[in-house]
Each structure stands twice: as C-alpha cells, then as structure tokens.
Design a protein around this motif. Structure first.
Motif, short mmCIF file in Angstrom:
data_model
loop_
_atom_site.label_atom_id
_atom_site.label_comp_id
_atom_site.label_asym_id
_atom_site.label_seq_id
_atom_site.Cartn_x
_atom_site.Cartn_y
_atom_site.Cartn_z
N GLN A 1 -19.35 34.58 -77.24
CA GLN A 1 -18.36 34.58 -76.34
C GLN A 1 -17.64 33.48 -75.98
N SER A 2 -18.52 32.41 -75.63
CA SER A 2 -17.94 31.13 -74.87
C SER A 2 -17.33 30.53 -76.12
N THR A 3 -17.75 30.75 -77.42
CA THR A 3 -17.07 29.95 -78.57
C THR A 3 -15.69 30.21 -78.73
N TRP A 4 -15.24 31.53 -78.50
CA TRP A 4 -14.15 31.91 -78.66
C TRP A 4 -13.00 31.71 -77.66
N THR A 5 -13.60 31.95 -76.40
CA THR A 5 -12.97 31.16 -75.08
C THR A 5 -12.57 29.77 -75.33
N ALA A 6 -13.58 28.99 -75.69
CA ALA A 6 -13.13 27.66 -75.86
C ALA A 6 -12.07 27.36 -76.89
N ILE A 7 -12.18 28.05 -77.99
CA ILE A 7 -11.25 28.02 -79.29
C ILE A 7 -9.88 28.11 -78.93
N THR A 8 -10.04 29.50 -78.06
CA THR A 8 -8.31 30.02 -77.91
C THR A 8 -7.84 29.35 -76.59
N HIS A 9 -8.51 28.89 -75.56
CA HIS A 9 -8.14 27.92 -74.77
C HIS A 9 -7.61 26.74 -75.21
N LEU A 10 -8.33 26.09 -76.11
CA LEU A 10 -8.08 24.62 -76.73
C LEU A 10 -6.78 24.93 -77.59
N THR A 11 -6.66 25.78 -78.26
CA THR A 11 -5.42 26.07 -79.29
C THR A 11 -4.44 26.66 -78.90
N ASN A 12 -4.60 27.73 -78.02
CA ASN A 12 -3.52 28.82 -77.63
C ASN A 12 -2.72 29.35 -78.89
N LEU A 13 -3.77 29.71 -79.72
CA LEU A 13 -3.41 30.23 -80.82
C LEU A 13 -4.00 32.01 -80.87
N ASN A 14 -3.45 32.82 -81.70
CA ASN A 14 -4.07 34.13 -81.69
C ASN A 14 -4.95 34.33 -82.74
N ILE A 15 -6.13 34.97 -82.61
CA ILE A 15 -6.93 35.12 -83.46
C ILE A 15 -6.92 36.40 -84.31
N ALA A 16 -6.11 37.56 -83.81
CA ALA A 16 -5.72 38.56 -84.48
C ALA A 16 -4.98 38.44 -85.73
N GLY A 17 -5.67 38.63 -86.98
CA GLY A 17 -4.83 38.51 -87.87
C GLY A 17 -5.09 37.23 -88.87
N LYS A 18 -6.11 36.63 -88.32
CA LYS A 18 -6.36 35.30 -88.80
C LYS A 18 -7.78 35.53 -89.54
N CYS A 19 -7.89 34.55 -90.71
CA CYS A 19 -8.90 34.61 -91.36
C CYS A 19 -10.26 33.61 -90.96
N VAL A 20 -11.14 34.29 -90.47
CA VAL A 20 -12.22 33.26 -89.62
C VAL A 20 -13.30 33.37 -90.51
N VAL A 21 -13.92 31.91 -90.69
CA VAL A 21 -15.22 31.71 -91.93
C VAL A 21 -16.32 31.48 -91.12
N VAL A 22 -17.19 32.22 -90.91
CA VAL A 22 -18.50 31.86 -90.00
C VAL A 22 -19.41 31.33 -91.30
N VAL A 23 -20.05 30.29 -90.77
CA VAL A 23 -21.05 29.80 -91.56
C VAL A 23 -22.28 29.79 -91.23
N GLY A 24 -23.18 30.88 -91.61
CA GLY A 24 -24.61 31.08 -91.20
C GLY A 24 -24.32 32.40 -90.34
N TYR A 25 -25.29 33.23 -90.63
CA TYR A 25 -25.29 34.64 -89.86
C TYR A 25 -26.66 34.91 -89.34
N GLY A 26 -27.14 33.81 -88.69
CA GLY A 26 -28.36 34.08 -87.68
C GLY A 26 -27.92 34.52 -86.47
N TRP A 27 -28.48 34.54 -85.26
CA TRP A 27 -28.30 35.02 -83.97
C TRP A 27 -26.89 34.63 -83.56
N VAL A 28 -26.53 33.19 -83.69
CA VAL A 28 -25.21 32.62 -83.33
C VAL A 28 -24.11 33.03 -84.07
N GLY A 29 -24.42 32.96 -85.36
CA GLY A 29 -23.39 33.61 -86.47
C GLY A 29 -22.98 34.95 -86.21
N LYS A 30 -24.19 35.71 -85.91
CA LYS A 30 -23.78 37.15 -85.71
C LYS A 30 -22.92 37.43 -84.72
#
Lengths: 403, 403, 403, 403
Positions: free
Chosen positions: B192-221
C-alpha cells in the motif's frame, strides 16, 4: 493380452475412453516433452511399473506414456468410485494391465493389488499409501522395488511415520511436496474446478451470494480467490491465527464457523480435518444453504449426524441431496460431501495435472536411473522440480531473467 | 536531562514531534496492550536498552513505551536520512537519550553508537546490524548484553554468517523472521505505502497504466496486487521459475526486464538484488517512464550509470528527478532510487508496524526474563509469535475456531 | 501587466508555481495536441475568455494554453479555499489576468467576478454556475458573450432550470455530460485520489479495514472498487434499489447507513445529497472511526450537529479533526468534510483532467467558430466527445477496430 | 388433455422434467411472491396466454405459474434446438398446451405457431419477434390480443421498426429494457454461465491463460470481469472509443482483433454484430486456440468460411470441434459458435432469471388489468421495474435507505 491379465467392466467401452484420453493428451505438453526426453536413453524399457491412482483420462494418459517408453504397466484405482470404465477399456486396448471396475468392493480392491504386485514391480506410483502398506506386509512381492512415488499428502504422512520409526523398507519420494505440484494444483486447480462443479450442478448464480470457506490453506486460498472473482461476498473461518489475519488483510470477513453459519449461502470445507462442519452449525444455517467439501476426504462435513437427525433426505438433482431438518429448513449437500471437484465434476484441469504428472514421470525415471537407493523418504530432487516448471514456462512461451 | 546525554538538532521542534507520536500511539493497540501486560512484572525496570533504528514517529513510540516500562532508553538512527528532527526533540523532552540528527555524517553516526554503547546496555534493538558489528569489535562495551533483537533481513543475514562461523558472541533473535512480522509488513504494508507515495508524488492516474514489478517475492506480490487493484495492467519479471509461474497464474504477464522495458509506464524493483534495472533497459524505455524502488537498499536501479550517461538531470518536483537521455527520452526517477515508501512517503502504516514492534518488545522482554542465554542466533519463540497475532485479532474483534 | 489588471497574493511565489504547472503540462498530451490543432485556424486570437474554476496547476495550464492560442485570459477561482497562491503568481508572470487569493472573502469573490466581466468577455468557462448567475443579473456585461461552458453537475443543474423556464439568455454547453468527462474523471479519477488522500493523511493501512461507501453512483463505484483493490472489506449503502443490487452482485455487502454505522472503520460519502451521515449514525460508530466525503459539496456529513454535541474537537494532525463524543468515542473527520481528494490531497490526476479540459477547450473553440447561437442549453457535440477520447487512445497507443 | 391439444416428443419423459422444474422453482422466490400477489385479484383467470420462448426448466416454471394463476397456457419454443423434451412432457402432465419438439423443422415450427394462435390469445410472451410477425400477417388471429411482451433485444428492435413506421397493430412492452432485467442477466448471468460452460466443456485451467473478449458492452464486461476473477490475462477489443478506454482503465489491454489474434488462448465474442472474428484473424491464431460466442446469435464468428477452407473438421469432445487449418494449426470451436452458455451449458442461473421472468409476469398482469391500450411500443412501467428489484432485495434480506 491374455484375459487373466486384466479385469475391467467392458472392453466395448474403449472408443469413448479413447476420445477422452486423446483430448487430455493435447493439453499435457510438458509430459509430452518429457516423453521425447526419456525415450532415447531407454531407462523405462521392459521395466514393470505399477500405478494405484484415480483412474480417469488424465492418469490414463500418464500410464500410456509410461507404456510408450517401453515399460510394462500395471494399474489399479486408488478409489473405486472415481474409476471411469470407458477409460479402463481404452487402456486395455493399448496393452496396459488394468485391474479396476467402477464400484469395486473392498475385497476386490485388495485382490487387484495382489494380482499386480505378485508380478514383482520395479517402481510404483502410489496415491494414498495403500500399495506401500501392502508391500510392507508382503515383502516377498517387493524384492525388485527400486522406489515408490507418492502423490498425496495423506500418503506422504504415512511414509513419514514409517520413515521416522525406521520401518520404511523402500526408497520413497514425496512427490506431493514438489513446488511444481503443490504450489499450483491445490490453489489454481482446485480453486477453479470446485466452482465449475458447483455452478454446473446447481445452475445458480454466485455473484451476490455469501460464501463461507472453511480453512485458508492453499486450497482455501484458491477457492476463496475464485469466489471473490465471481462476485461473492466471502467469509473465511480458520484455526490458525496467522492465516486468519492473512484472510482479513486479503479483504475477507473472518469469524468462527458458528458465527458464519447463519450468514452463508454456500459452505465449502478445505481443512483436511474431520467434522469441521457439525450438526450444531448446520442447525443454525438458513433454509437453502449448500454444503460442499473441497478437501481430499469426505469427512469434513458431519453428514452421518445430519442423516441421522434430519426428517428426510432426498436426491433432488444430480449429486444434490436435500435434507429437511427438524426446524423445517432445507439444506443441500453436494456430492455427498466427497471432494466436489472430482466427485461432482471433471477434476483438475488437464494442463494443471500436466505438471504434477511430469514430476511423477521424472521421479520414476530418477529411480530407474539411480541404482539401488537407501530405504528412506527423500525429497523430489531440486533439478527435477526446477526442470518441470521451466519446461512449463517454455511451453507457455514465458521467458524469465537469469540471476 | 544533562546536555551531554543527548545530541539532537533543536529541542524546540518537540511540539510538532509530539503531535506525530500521539497520532501513531492511537493506532498501535497491540503494543499498548503489551505495555499493560509487562508493566506489572517490572522486567524492564532500570535496565539499559539501546535502539538503532529509523527514527520517526512509530519507532519513537516504541522507545517511549520501553521508557514507560521503567527502562533507561538510548537511541540513535540506523539511517541519518530518515531521521525526523522534530521526533528526536519530542523524545528528549520525555527523557530518552537521543543521539541523532537528520543528515549526520558517517563519522558522527559511529560516534553516536559509541556514546551509547559505552554506557553498557542490557539489551539491544538493531536494524541492519551495525550495533552488533560494533559490539563484536568492542567487546568491552558488551559485558552486560543479554541479547540483540534484529529487525531486518540484512541484519539477520549478517547474524547468520557470524553464527555459522561460530563467532557470534551474544544471543540474538531474528525478529524479522516472525510470521507476525514478515507475512504482513512486506506484503500489505509495503504494497500500500509504495502506491500512496507514488501517486502522491506524481499526481498521476494508475488505472490504465502499464506497471512493471521486478520481483515477485512478498514485496513484489503486495506491490503488484495493489497495482492491479488500482486498475493497472501489470507485468512481472522474475528469476525464479516457480514465482514466475505463480505470477502468470495470478493473471499477470511475465517476461524478462529487457522485454518489459519498452512496455512499462512505471517500473518498481522489489528484489533485494543489485542493479537489476540497468542502462541497457532504461535506454529501451519510452519517454515519460518512471523508475522507483520498493526494496530496502537504493542499489536495485543503476542510477550511477544513468547519471553518468544522461544528457541532463534535473529535479522537476519534490522527489522526482528528470533524466534526459541521449536518445532524447525523459525518464523520471522517484526518491533517487531509495526505498520509495519511506524516502518518498510516510513509511509503513502505523497499524502494520504495531505488530512488528510488538514482536520487538516481546523479544526484549524475553531476554530480560530468561537469564543468561547461549551466544547463538535463535528464532522468535512460537508463543510470542502466536500471542502477537492473536492479540492483533483481538483488537480487530476477530474470533477464530479452536482446533 | 498594469497592476490594476490582476489581484493576487504575492508575485514572488511565481517560481514555485511554474514548477507545478510545468509538471502537469507534461501529462496533458491531449490538450497539447489540441493546441497544435487550434493554433493554425486562429479562432482564439484576440478573444476575451473568462474562467472561474478551482485555481491550481492543472486549471492554470488550461488557462495558459488558451493564452498561447492568442486569447486574452481573465481568471478567478470558483472556490477561494482551493486557490494556490504560487500558481496565481505564475499565471500573472505569463500575462494572465488573475483575480484570486487563497481565503478571499465572499465580498472579494464577487468583486473579482465583476472586475473580470466588465471587460466584456467573448466566451466563459464556469464551474458551479456563479458567473452565469452574475451575467443574468448584469446583462450589460454579457453583450459579447457567445457561450458558456459549464464544468460541473451543480452548474449544469442550474442551467437546466433556467433553460426549462425559458430564462437562459446565453448559449451554454453542459461539458460535464460529455462521456469523455463523466465516464472517466468521477470513477477513475476520484476513485484513486480519494484513497491517496486518505492514506497520506492518516498513515493507516486499508487492507483488512471495513470501509463503508455511501452511494454507488460513478464516484461510489470508483471509491469502492479501489477500496476492494486495497484489501478492504467494503459495505455499500444506497437509496436506489437497482444500484443496491448491482453493488451486491459486485460482491459487496449492502445495508442501511444505520446498520453499517457500528461496522465501519472508514465512512465515505458519495451521494450529492445533504446530511446523509447524521448524528444518529455517528453515535453508533465505534471509537476510532473516520469520516470523509468524496462528493462535490461539504454537506454530506452533518458536521454542524457533530460539532454542537461533541464534548471536544481538536486538530490532531494535518486535516484530521478528532471529535470526542458524549459516549467517550473518538471520531475522526478528514478535511472538515470537504471533498477529500481536493481539500485533503492533490485533486484528480493530471492525465485524467487532460480529457476533461480538452473537452472544455474544444467547446470554447466550438463557440468561437459557430457564430451566434440560440440561447439554450446544448449537449457537447458528438464529434468533440468522440475526438477527445480517440485522441486519448492515440496518445496511449491504443488501436481499436473499425465498425 | 385431448391429444390434439399438444404435440411433444414423449409424455413418458415427464418425471425427469418434473425434477428439473422443481429444482428451479426453489430458486425463483420473486416469481413465487408475485404468484401470491396476483392470485387474489384473479386477473389471469380463464385468459388465454401464449408463450414462444426457449423451452427449458426455468421458462417451464414461468408457464406453470401462469397456469396456476388460472390462465389457459399455450406454449411453443422460440428455438427448436434448445427445447428439452423432458420438460415439455412435464408441462403437458400439468395441463399446459405444448407444441414443441427438440429439433423440429422450420415447417413444424410455423405450424405450431398457427395451432396456438388460432385459439385467439389474450396476451402473448414473445422471444425474438416471430409470434408478433405472424400476428401482423394473420390479423384474424389477433382480435383478442391485449398486448405482447417481448423478451429480447432482437425482438424489441423489430417492434421499434414497426412502431416508428406506424405499423404496429398491438400494444407491446419492451421487457428487455427493464433495468431489473438488462442490468443483471447480461452482466452477471452471462458472465458466469459462459465460464461454467467453457471450463466444463474443456476441462482446462483459465488461470494464466490469455483471454480475448470481443466487445465491452454489458455481456463483454461480465465475461471479462469473471475471466479476470479466474486469473486470466484479458485483452479487450472494441469499436467504440469510450468503451475501449473504459476497458483500459479497468486494467485490460485493448487492441484490434488482428493484433490480439496471435496472443489469445480463448476468444469470446460479445458484440451482437456479424462476422467479427473472420478467417483473416483465425489464420493468425496459435495452434490450440479456442473460439466461443457469448452473443445471442451464432453469426459473430465466421464459421462458414472456416469450414470451407479448413483441411478438416472433427468433433473431438462434446460440443468441441477441431478444425485443422491449412497452416497446420488446430483451432477449437465451442458449441458451433452458438451462444455458449445455453448451447454448451445450462443457460443463465435460475435466480437471475427469477428477476427477468418476474418482470414478464408483471407485464402480463399489466395488460390483463389495464383494459384496451393504444397499439404502440411502451416501456416497462417504472413501478413494475422498481417492485421487482425491491422484491429481489427483500428475498435476499437486503435493506436500503429511504431518500
């Protein structure tokens, strides 16, 4: 094949079985690629291999692959109720020694095991641990046995007991514990096939229904994820505090079975424990509630007590029994509490079992190529586990990075 | 408090720090209940306890609880960049010995450790392993040490090396490995806090964006589940075949970083590995792509090479740097590649850290009540791990079944 | 610019405002492409255009685009509390006539409108309907007006009343009703920005919390979808039976506000109705519950009564007020009940507003190129609505099929 | 009943049909409550009511309810391929006049219509518009007709044409357009039943598969939401720019059919348009791809051309045809391109149809109690639409707020 070399219901059913086997063969590309790999070295040639598994199209295809690799295959069913007589007929046509009939008695069941084992097998695929038990009681049949591959949690647990007690007489591999198997077939396989079975049997809508999933292990996680994905309002019950909190953080309500009882429209057990849904819970449910079990055994819902105390019990549709309780409520039990995706449906998807059976085949190959091993319980070798999942990624066209 | 007993920026900042600490205090009910539990027995009374952690409101509240339990608390920051000077001021007001300033030099950092340790601590909370290292180099300061509680994976790894080599001189607990901690703060907290930070810093919409997550451990999941929940189209990259297949079965596209590079709008690393996103990848990205890191260290994105080869680099908004590449593309780096949820946001939620710090406090209590233990690395005792999660369920009003 | 031509707080704040505007300019590619399209024909040249809108970076950029197209731009704020003084300074630097100060009084507000309108505008962008009302009361200022573009539902409703009553004196376009606007900014824009604001203000975890969304219109659908995506357990309340059933089929629990009151951790209103959460509900909530509003006006939660009857009210953190009720419970109100994503955050994402403002700019162009139109309320022309969305698909690189 | 009063396959099939009807009767509580409501007033008594619909258990139950309300019921099937002969037998047993046989010829079909209509019906339920057409051609049979209730979009479109042309000779209600119907059965009903059919027919796993949904209207939205919920990676194709952008903001990839062709594992049409998946697309698909249609008609996939050009076509499993293309690829077509949830499964869930048929029954009652109406197309009265959804909320135990 000589007529004493198989016992099945009716050889004339073969054409229908062939169609079913041909279909699943198309969706097991990992197993097919292993066939290509193992064909050359010839380790399976003239070996005697026994399988005691659920006898339907997907397992039949595993047997045929082993046969095509040059082995002599002897097969029986680990559960007479899941045996498909058209599939056994198709296997006999292909020269597999089958001893299995749908609805065979317990006596017949054990006689089949003996008929197979007295032919002195080299390697064995077991599903639940019965062959293994028989071999320990009849060591005269086990003189050639290089190893046993066990498919299920239950069977693995029986092996672990023998192993700890120092009584294990044959090398054995806990196939169930491979990541390629348990990470995928429980969660994604059972998750989906449970709901296909329920919606097909009931013709009811899941969106907007309250679904109570009892247990939040791999199976419970899969069943509840798919329920949410269909628009259900999902409640989880647990005995493990960490899993309970995980379920809550995944957005589900979490409470005791007693608290959930009056709320649910569908109750699905996935615990591996006995009698988790009991009469005291069922009596609190609203009229029209459904009970189903996604766990391996049919003991998670206490149907015996339900049957004893209900005013009536009637089959109202294929695999649906309606119990009318003393309080007048109607409770519907699916597939008599047996594992719903198999007893009330088609079982796991073929492309999921592709991975599990590829681990099986690789472990057979491991025993056939490793010489005489110590009589102890061993893990699926890491290289097999990795190879099967990498092969699966390959057939799906998925590339990953190198470390 | 005597002025030699603390080093902070400005005591006058205390009121602002008090407000922040009071806020988080409201959302740490498990920690508050443990305070009630440990208050009576008095094991903390007059003990000297050191903490070397990120110094912000939530950790400050842990320090205050320890102080209120009767201990003498000595505290410094495990990372001078995350130190909040208003919080350190508030702690000094309450009588905590603080040695920490935002932006302290490396020299100052190590001098602070010494100032604390020479007072001969009884128990220590470490975050990353520096105090532990210092104590091994200066055994004269460690004569009273009953144990060390380590918060992070990194610190635990350093402890494991010492332990295997037989060189560990103090009992130590791998707090990070408690299920109450790692099952929850990585996945749900960082997610959660990763996305609060990103959306607060950028003021951009995430819906419809392509997000690449590098690593699918607990944090990546966690990061990818939340991205999907916001309407993103998510791609996963992995080096582990099983995690790659899990990601695919969870509905994500899976490919190599090189293949994902031209597709992503946001790239988020969560691997724990060095330089996983490199110049060769960045050069393939489209203009306007964002790079952020959710892992502990700031080395997952190779910013050094980016800086060297880019035509220009400019801060274009708080915690956003715009690099103009030689190919003319503009690439945006968030929080200079540091851990985005802390360096670019408020860190984990208070109610998630409630559990992690409750494990910490319980482990301190364990050392204070167990007498002299062997100098080896031990697991968080099962009863502590279970108690913390059961307490959390309790404050959330969640009942579970008994086995 | 002559000093009588603008009224702002402080021209020296301009550099900070420029940075903010430059940032959003990067993320409004549709607006930028329209600039290229309208630049040649020159319809905006020397026209006087007034805007009365929320004055922050995104709207400022719209104003600058209009200025760059050759128009004389006169701008004031539709809500003095949302005015950013650094942004107004940056606009004045660029030659825009700004009359706006953060916290301006009602008297000042109306005087600003007059200062602008007496310069005889050609076209007007309104947000809420105040300019339109003023022009109807002062027809002497409206002699040149070719049309009014209204941004909000509220303003559109006021226009509809005038229109039905045959009293509308100017052509007006209901910009809000364009599919390119209302299908996207309410659901995806408000949905996300509401949660960024709440998580940033509170530093709390949403996973595992019970979130009550009051109203299941576009905003409510967006807010609840994102809450579910963050792992919340979501309850919907409604007055419309079809929306209530939709919510249920989407997997949410549906009940009355009174029934939901004791269950929720977060309550978010999204109804457009007055006082939907009232004292009778608040008194049933558990201590620690949060109240926030995602609707346009600050009247959905009855804060007046809460303030009157509470034992105390105190600001405990930025934009968080703690009310202690007579029953001792603590209730937290976010952003004083104002629209949470703007009053407590950064408003909609820039790339979402790109579409809304592109419709605005196109409607301005429509008035400037259509000659004198009938004084009635008209729909956004289909070709504008289609062009904006097709342009958005274009900048996102999305191709669709031809019919 | 006299033998000239019905034409069915075999009256002895009745017991099996009775079981199926009894099952669905349990899950249609809204219809059951309307029966209680309409029973007293007696408007249906001795009226002649005709139905021309898909003849299976759920529609049969609607017919029985009408019969129990006192009407004389005459029924035939709107599609001979969907007729269940065991259900028609059960209806005859109950005294319903049935003229329907599975696989009836077109000649027989029209003769059945005549046999019914010459008995001079009072009200008619139509599904597709054939009865309505027949009545316009044979006005001598329509002298008593108070009104026609049309179930489908297709039928409604034919009525609209007649209405606009001023040629409509009877009052008619567009039942399909009720919010209680189209908001629910398309999205939630088709969404789920499409996937039950596909997974039951194929025994394949959907998690990790790429699913291409052609069309993002209500059906497409439902089908893609459920696919996502099962773990698929979903691609949407559209011709409407707003729906395309909605799909993107909902997290899906959006592209043309041509671009999606090489990517998909499953292609599902939901457009209502002819030949949207054409040979040029099929030739680009990978071997093993599946084609299915969720739209009303079987013309969305151009199977005619596929059949003409394929090297071979073979039924490989129930309702699965394997086409081998000239390029060697194998393409699987489900249910011959007919509507997959009915032609390859059990159709909509009973509890979803409960709402649609309750609107039907209420519209019948409306015609029976409103006297002679104008011959024009009318909307479902708002009070009926509202009552049905409120009743549904009632049986589900859901309370909503009052305005």
């Amino acid at each position: 094949m000589a007529s004493e070399d198989y016992i099945i219901k009716d050889i004339n059913l073969a054409p229908k079985g062939e169609i079913l086997i041909e279909w699943v063969a198309k969706w097991m590309p990992v197993l097919n690629s292993l066939y290509e790999k193992f064909k050359g070295p010839g380790a399976f040639k003239n070996k005697k291999i026994a399988l005691c598994i659920h006898l339907e199209a997907k397992t039949a295809y595993l047997a045929l692959i082993i046969k095509k690799l040059g082995a002599e295959v002897w097969i029986t069913s680990s559960n007479p109720l899941s045996t498909k007589d058209e599939v056994t007929a198709a296997l006999v046509k292909e020269g597999v020694h089958v001893f299995a009939k749908h609805g065979a008695s317990s006596e017949e069941y054990w006689s089949y095991l003996e008929k197979i084992l007295k032919n002195k097998m080299d390697v064995i695929v077991d599903d639940g641990g019965d062959i293994c038990e028989y071999l320990h009681e009849h060591p005269e049949y086990g003189t050639n046995v290089l190893g046993i591959c066990e498919e299920t949690t239950t069977g693995v647990n029986r092996l672990k007991e023998l192993n700890s007690a120092g009584k294990l007489k044959y090398p054995a591999i806990a196939v169930n514990d491979a990541k390629s198997k348990h990470l995928f077939d429980n969660r994604y396989g059972t998750g989906q096939s449970t709901w296909t079975a329920i919606t097909h049997l009931t013709n009811l809508n899941i969106a907007g229904k309250c679904v109570v999933v009892v247990g939040y292990g791999w199976v419970g996680k899969g069943v509840s994820a798919r329920a949410k994905g269909m628009g259900a309002d999902v409640i989880i019950t647990e005995i493990d505090p960490w899993k309970a909190l995980e379920a809550r953080m995944d957005g589900f309500r979490v409470m005791t079975i007693a608290a959930a009882a009056p709320l649910g429209d569908f109750f699905i057990t996935a615990t591996g424990e006995k009698e988790v849904i009991r009469l005291e819970h069922i009596e609190k449910m609203h009229s029209g509630a459904f009970l189903a079990n996604a766990g391996h055994f049919d003991f998670e819902i206490d149907i015996t007590s339900l049957k004893k105390t209900a005013k009536s019990c009637q089959v109202v549709r294929d695999e649906i029994e309606e119990y009318i309780l003393k309080n007048g409520n109607r409770i519907y039990v699916l597939a008599r509490g047996g594992i719903i995706n198999i007893a009330g449906g088609l079982g796991h998807a073929a492309d999921i079992m592709d991975m599990s059976f590829s681990v099986q085949l690789s472990c057979l190959n491991y025993f056939l190529t490793s010489g005489k091993l110590e009589p102890k319980l061993i893990k699926v070798p890491e290289e097999i586990d990795r190879m099967v999942t990498e092969e699966k990624l390959g057939v799906e066209g998925i590339s990953i990075d190198k470390k």
